[in-house]
Design an enzyme around this catalytic site. Sequence first.
Site, PDB file in Angstrom:
ATOM      1  N   SER A 124       0.842  -1.202   0.000  1.00  0.00           N
ATOM      2  CA  SER A 124       0.000   0.000   0.000  1.00  0.00           C
ATOM      3  C   SER A 124       0.870   1.241   0.000  1.00  0.00           C
ATOM      4  O   SER A 124       1.965   1.245   0.587  1.00  0.00           O
ATOM      5  CB  SER A 124      -0.860  -0.010   1.261  1.00  0.00           C
ATOM      6  OG  SER A 124      -1.451   1.259   1.474  1.00  0.00           O
ATOM      7  N   TYR A 149      -2.439  -1.089  10.737  1.00  0.00           N
ATOM      8  CA  TYR A 149      -2.641  -1.710   9.421  1.00  0.00           C
ATOM      9  C   TYR A 149      -1.437  -1.417   8.513  1.00  0.00           C
ATOM     10  O   TYR A 149      -0.856  -2.317   7.909  1.00  0.00           O
ATOM     11  CB  TYR A 149      -3.931  -1.179   8.773  1.00  0.00           C
ATOM     12  CG  TYR A 149      -3.909  -1.282   7.274  1.00  0.00           C
ATOM     13  CD1 TYR A 149      -4.051  -2.516   6.647  1.00  0.00           C
ATOM     14  CD2 TYR A 149      -3.685  -0.153   6.474  1.00  0.00           C
ATOM     15  CE1 TYR A 149      -3.982  -2.616   5.259  1.00  0.00           C
ATOM     16  CE2 TYR A 149      -3.617  -0.247   5.101  1.00  0.00           C
ATOM     17  CZ  TYR A 149      -3.760  -1.479   4.504  1.00  0.00           C
ATOM     18  OH  TYR A 149      -3.673  -1.572   3.144  1.00  0.00           O
ATOM     19  N   LYS A 153       1.947  -3.692   6.678  1.00  0.00           N
ATOM     20  CA  LYS A 153       2.432  -3.668   5.289  1.00  0.00           C
ATOM     21  C   LYS A 153       3.940  -3.416   5.268  1.00  0.00           C
ATOM     22  O   LYS A 153       4.680  -4.073   4.534  1.00  0.00           O
ATOM     23  CB  LYS A 153       1.694  -2.599   4.478  1.00  0.00           C
ATOM     24  CG  LYS A 153       0.210  -2.875   4.292  1.00  0.00           C
ATOM     25  CD  LYS A 153      -0.027  -4.087   3.395  1.00  0.00           C
ATOM     26  CE  LYS A 153      -1.466  -4.500   3.289  1.00  0.00           C
ATOM     27  NZ  LYS A 153      -1.649  -5.802   2.636  1.00  0.00           N
TER      28      LYS A 153
HETATM   29  N1  UFG Z   1     -13.305  10.940   2.817  1.00  0.00           N
HETATM   30  C1  UFG Z   1     -14.363  11.756   3.110  1.00  0.00           C
HETATM   31  N2  UFG Z   1     -15.514  11.177   3.553  1.00  0.00           N
HETATM   32  C2  UFG Z   1     -15.655   9.821   3.702  1.00  0.00           C
HETATM   33  C3  UFG Z   1     -14.555   9.002   3.399  1.00  0.00           C
HETATM   34  C4  UFG Z   1     -13.397   9.593   2.962  1.00  0.00           C
HETATM   35  O1  UFG Z   1     -14.276  12.990   2.987  1.00  0.00           O
HETATM   36  O2  UFG Z   1     -16.727   9.373   4.114  1.00  0.00           O
HETATM   37  C5  UFG Z   1     -12.052  11.549   2.317  1.00  0.00           C
HETATM   38  C6  UFG Z   1     -10.872  11.282   3.221  1.00  0.00           C
HETATM   39  O3  UFG Z   1     -10.794  12.246   4.230  1.00  0.00           O
HETATM   40  C7  UFG Z   1      -9.719  11.341   2.235  1.00  0.00           C
HETATM   41  C8  UFG Z   1     -10.328  10.845   0.930  1.00  0.00           C
HETATM   42  O4  UFG Z   1     -11.738  10.951   1.092  1.00  0.00           O
HETATM   43  O5  UFG Z   1      -9.327  12.661   2.058  1.00  0.00           O
HETATM   44  C9  UFG Z   1      -9.988   9.401   0.641  1.00  0.00           C
HETATM   45  O6  UFG Z   1     -10.309   8.619   1.769  1.00  0.00           O
HETATM   46  P1  UFG Z   1     -10.399   7.035   1.704  1.00  0.00           P
HETATM   47  O7  UFG Z   1     -10.797   6.560   3.070  1.00  0.00           O
HETATM   48  O8  UFG Z   1     -11.233   6.628   0.561  1.00  0.00           O
HETATM   49  O9  UFG Z   1      -8.917   6.632   1.349  1.00  0.00           O
HETATM   50  P2  UFG Z   1      -7.564   6.908   2.169  1.00  0.00           P
HETATM   51  O10 UFG Z   1      -6.702   7.675   1.245  1.00  0.00           O
HETATM   52  O11 UFG Z   1      -7.779   7.438   3.499  1.00  0.00           O
HETATM   53  O12 UFG Z   1      -7.104   5.399   2.377  1.00  0.00           O
HETATM   54  C10 UFG Z   1      -6.151   4.861   1.569  1.00  0.00           C
HETATM   55  C11 UFG Z   1      -6.321   3.341   1.482  1.00  0.00           C
HETATM   56  C12 UFG Z   1      -5.856   2.659   2.741  1.00  0.00           C
HETATM   57  C13 UFG Z   1      -4.539   3.218   3.201  1.00  0.00           C
HETATM   58  C14 UFG Z   1      -4.669   4.691   3.413  1.00  0.00           C
HETATM   59  C15 UFG Z   1      -3.440   5.314   3.985  1.00  0.00           C
HETATM   60  O13 UFG Z   1      -7.656   2.991   1.213  1.00  0.00           O
HETATM   61  O14 UFG Z   1      -5.700   1.277   2.491  1.00  0.00           O
HETATM   62  O15 UFG Z   1      -4.943   5.264   2.137  1.00  0.00           O
HETATM   63  O16 UFG Z   1      -3.697   6.628   4.373  1.00  0.00           O
HETATM   64  F1  UFG Z   1      -4.097   2.660   4.344  1.00  0.00           F
END
Ligand code: UFG
Length: 339
Positions: A124, A149, A153
């Site tokens: 990841s 998590y 990794k």
């Molecule tokens: N977000 C929202 N509302 C939501 C969900 C997400 O505004 O309900 C925003 C988050 O704040 C972020 C963006 O959308 O800015 C993306 O969020 P995600 O949860 O979809 O994805 P992330 O980038 O947080 O997560 C990814 C991978 C994980 C990994 C992580 C590390 O899915 O496996 O990056 O930060 F661990």
Amino acid sequence: MRILVTGGAGYIGSHTVVALLERGHDVVVADDFSNARPAVLDRVAELAGRRAALEVVDLTDAGRTDAVVAAAAPDAVVHFAGRKAVGESAERPLDYYRTNLDSTFSLLAAMERHGVRRLVYSSSATVYGDHAPVPYVETYEPLAAASPYGRTKVMTEQVLADVAAATPGLRVALLRYFNPVGAHPSGRMGEDPQGVPNNLMPYVAQVAVGRRERLAIFGDDYDTPDGTCLRDYVHVLDLAEGHVAALEHLDTMATPVRAFNLGAGRGTSVRELFDAFCAVVGRPLPHEVVARRPGDLPAYWADTTRAAEELGWRARRTIDDMVADTWRWQQANPEGYPA
Ligand code: UFG
């Protein structure tokens, strides 16, 4: 090749199994269905025109894992299986360390015993941690994730490097995924999160189909063009093709263990993704801006040079493809796969 795919019933796993079958490989899926439904394998067969074999196995059980690897006698293993929710990992760290590490240990021991020398591992972008310059490059060190998590990794990447150094002939590709989204364009396969989705795209899709009231946008006061976070969204079919490319390049990789970023190589904001979804649905969707989510980084995306030059792989699908395919899947399967 004959390929053992752990976690092959999951979101990225199932799309990769279709890509492998379509490419002419034979596939054995190993899954315990702890976060996936058996029905997905019927959809895989429907799309690929033939079935993957199935072994229902908890990979932390070393004895069972050994038996599965012995029976499958694979030329290569693609290891997706593992727990993956960032927030949950902070609440149940031991569960995450035990599951994600023990399963890899079982698998590596079985591969060694049965002479399997090719491995593609699901890593990841979270391994780059809070301090890596953007865009992320594979040579960056030290790796340091911000959640249990993510640390599983980082640790697993280190374990794989150590084991490969001690095992002549072992070849390992570490695939660092950015933000996988989208669905099979047929609408027959897609992401089916159990419970409340943690991630942006499945959450928006469930708002659009009426399963959730409104999207909460986690902060619009970041130092980014529209104030919301930037991520590198990559279509799950591009990702699946990245696994096929990695498998087929294992024997010729420049080093026995090699990391590859799998991303589109550009940042898209939460607001841009949300607006694209509203456009494809054809109406504004309910949303509100709320406080930042702890731990979120403002902006990151992949440097994709290495995957392009060495694997000949590049993400081809656009944000509009990702959104349209997600919406097609969600509309046709509002409650996900049948139980
Ligand atoms: N977000 C929202 N509302 C939501 C969900 C997400 O505004 O309900 C925003 C988050 O704040 C972020 C963006 O959308 O800015 C993306 O969020 P995600 O949860 O979809 O994805 P992330 O980038 O947080 O997560 C990814 C991978 C994980 C990994 C992580 C590390 O899915 O496996 O990056 O930060 F661990």
